[in-house]
Design a protein around this motif. Structure first.
Motif, short mmCIF file in Angstrom:
data_model
loop_
_atom_site.label_atom_id
_atom_site.label_comp_id
_atom_site.label_asym_id
_atom_site.label_seq_id
_atom_site.Cartn_x
_atom_site.Cartn_y
_atom_site.Cartn_z
N PHE A 31 0.68 -1.22 0.09
CA PHE A 31 0.08 0.07 0.14
C PHE A 31 0.71 1.26 0.10
N SER A 32 2.12 1.12 -0.08
CA SER A 32 3.07 2.42 0.07
C SER A 32 2.92 3.18 1.04
N VAL A 33 2.68 2.48 2.37
CA VAL A 33 2.56 3.42 3.50
C VAL A 33 3.82 3.07 4.25
N ARG A 34 3.77 3.68 5.64
CA ARG A 34 4.82 3.41 6.66
C ARG A 34 4.11 3.18 7.86
N VAL A 35 4.49 2.25 8.73
CA VAL A 35 4.02 1.82 10.05
C VAL A 35 4.98 1.83 11.11
N HIS A 36 4.49 2.65 11.84
CA HIS A 36 5.51 2.92 13.11
C HIS A 36 5.01 2.39 14.45
N ALA A 37 5.63 1.71 15.49
CA ALA A 37 5.14 1.35 16.54
C ALA A 37 5.67 2.22 17.54
N ARG A 38 4.84 2.49 18.57
CA ARG A 38 5.29 3.34 19.77
C ARG A 38 4.41 2.87 20.91
N ASP A 39 4.94 2.27 22.00
CA ASP A 39 4.04 1.84 23.09
C ASP A 39 3.01 0.84 22.61
N SER A 40 1.71 1.36 22.92
CA SER A 40 0.83 0.32 22.39
C SER A 40 -0.09 0.92 21.15
N GLU A 41 0.57 1.70 20.39
CA GLU A 41 0.10 2.48 19.36
C GLU A 41 0.88 2.09 17.95
N LEU A 42 0.01 1.96 17.09
CA LEU A 42 0.76 1.83 15.55
C LEU A 42 0.17 2.88 14.83
N LYS A 43 1.10 3.70 14.22
CA LYS A 43 0.83 4.80 13.20
C LYS A 43 1.23 4.35 12.11
N VAL A 44 -0.04 4.64 11.05
CA VAL A 44 0.10 4.13 9.65
C VAL A 44 -0.07 5.33 8.70
#
Length: 325
Positions: A31-44
């Motif tokens: 999907f040409s996205v970036r996924v970042h994890a921080r603590d209990s959250e994922l940011k797409v």
């Protein structure tokens, strides 16, 4: 655009990302996205439409994880294909009941909607006819269902058969006695049974006559009662052979017929018994005919790509022939 996904349990996040983040990389690449994890959250993050689709895939995979499913390249790609089709609502129904436990303790479950439909058809019908490309689990799942029925004492025998059609080789020129000549044709059936039962248990049931693996010609003149009978590679049967096989059905028995009509090795001009059986029997009660597509392929991703490429080439060839006329 950015979307936040909350993950309740850290072990779910670890499973979601996979070894060396390989699961998330599949989604990012698709999907040409970036996924970042921080603590209990994922940011797409990415373009709006792609972020929404990637978020749906991740939510779906978390649902599978919550239901105890193991993530693999295959089921991640399958979730992606369902989201791309707008069939997100069907993803939860991928999770299926365990059909059988292999000799090594591995649970066997349907991995696609097509496979789930197939397993239900086998449970609910006396005869099931399944057509589809290589790698869709037609034979393997049928053997799993047979072993389950045998363990539950619903049947007394498992009978696996294939037509011994020469695909480029003549049986007479192969070395050894008749059994060693036909064994290569039956090897995929042996392999599936070894996986389910283990070689030792398989041998024990074989000696007792509870399991039979034989060429289709050996079925002639028999009535098969209280048996689970699987005819594999049925595209290579003639009409006469198919009728002979179907009329072997005895009391309290079940039949599963599988094949791939794109892989017919019969002599030129000979009609496939599988093709005609589907046409003739499709409206008879207690017989179900169904088809798999390349989306149900559970082997390496390249197998799907190969099937698509061949289908496209065949379609182009048909168009050229039509235009030449």
């Amino acid at each position: 655009m950015e979307q936040i996904i909350n993950i309740d349990r850290m072990e779910h996040a670890v499973t979601l990302f996979g070894s060396f983040d390989q699961n998330i990389k599949l989604i990012e690449d698709e999907f040409s996205v970036r996924v970042h994890a921080r603590d209990s959250e994922l940011k797409v993050a990415g373009e709006a439409e792609n972020v929404l689709k990637a978020t749906k895939v991740i939510d779906s995979l978390l649902t599978l994880i919550n239901k105890g499913e193991q993530l693999s390249d295959q089921n991640i790609r399958y979730c992606i294909s369902l989201v791309n089709e707008g069939s997100t609502d069907k993803i939860e129904s991928i999770t299926g009941d365990c059909i059988c436990i292999t000799s090594k303790g591995k649970p066997i479950k349907p991995k696609t909607l097509g496979q789930k439909r197939y397993c239900k058809a086998i449970e609910n019908n006396t005869i099931t006819i399944a057509i589809g490309p290589a790698g869709t689990g037609k034979t393997y799942l049928a053997v799993a269902q047979a072993v389950t029925a045998f363990r539950a004492k619903d049947v007394n025998r498992i009978i696996l058969t294939r037509p011994a059609v020469e695909a480029g080789e003549k049986l007479g020129f192969l070395p050894g006695d008749m059994q060693s000549k036909v064994d290569p044709y039956l090897r995929p059936l042996y392999d599936a049974l070894f996986d389910m039962l283990g070689a030792e248990t398989y041998q024990k049931y074989l000696e007792r006559g509870n399991i039979e693996v034989a060429p289709l010609a050996y079925m002639r003149g028999r009535t098969l009662d209280e048996s689970f009978i699987i005819l594999d590679e049925a595209q290579n049967t003639t009409n006469e052979q198919m009728k002979m096989f179907l009329t072997r059905l005895g009391a309290n028995s079940k039949m599963v017929i599988t094949g791939d009509i794109t892989q017919i090795d019969l002599p030129h001009g000979t009609r496939s018994g599988l093709k005609d059986a589907v046409r003739i029997l499709k409206n008879i009660k207690d017989i179900e005919c169904l088809s798999f597509s390349e989306k149900d392929v559970v082997r390496h991703k390249l197998v799907q790509d190969i099937i698509k490429a061949y289908d496209k080439a065949y379609e182009k060839s048909r168009e050229v022939k039509k235009n030449d006329k």
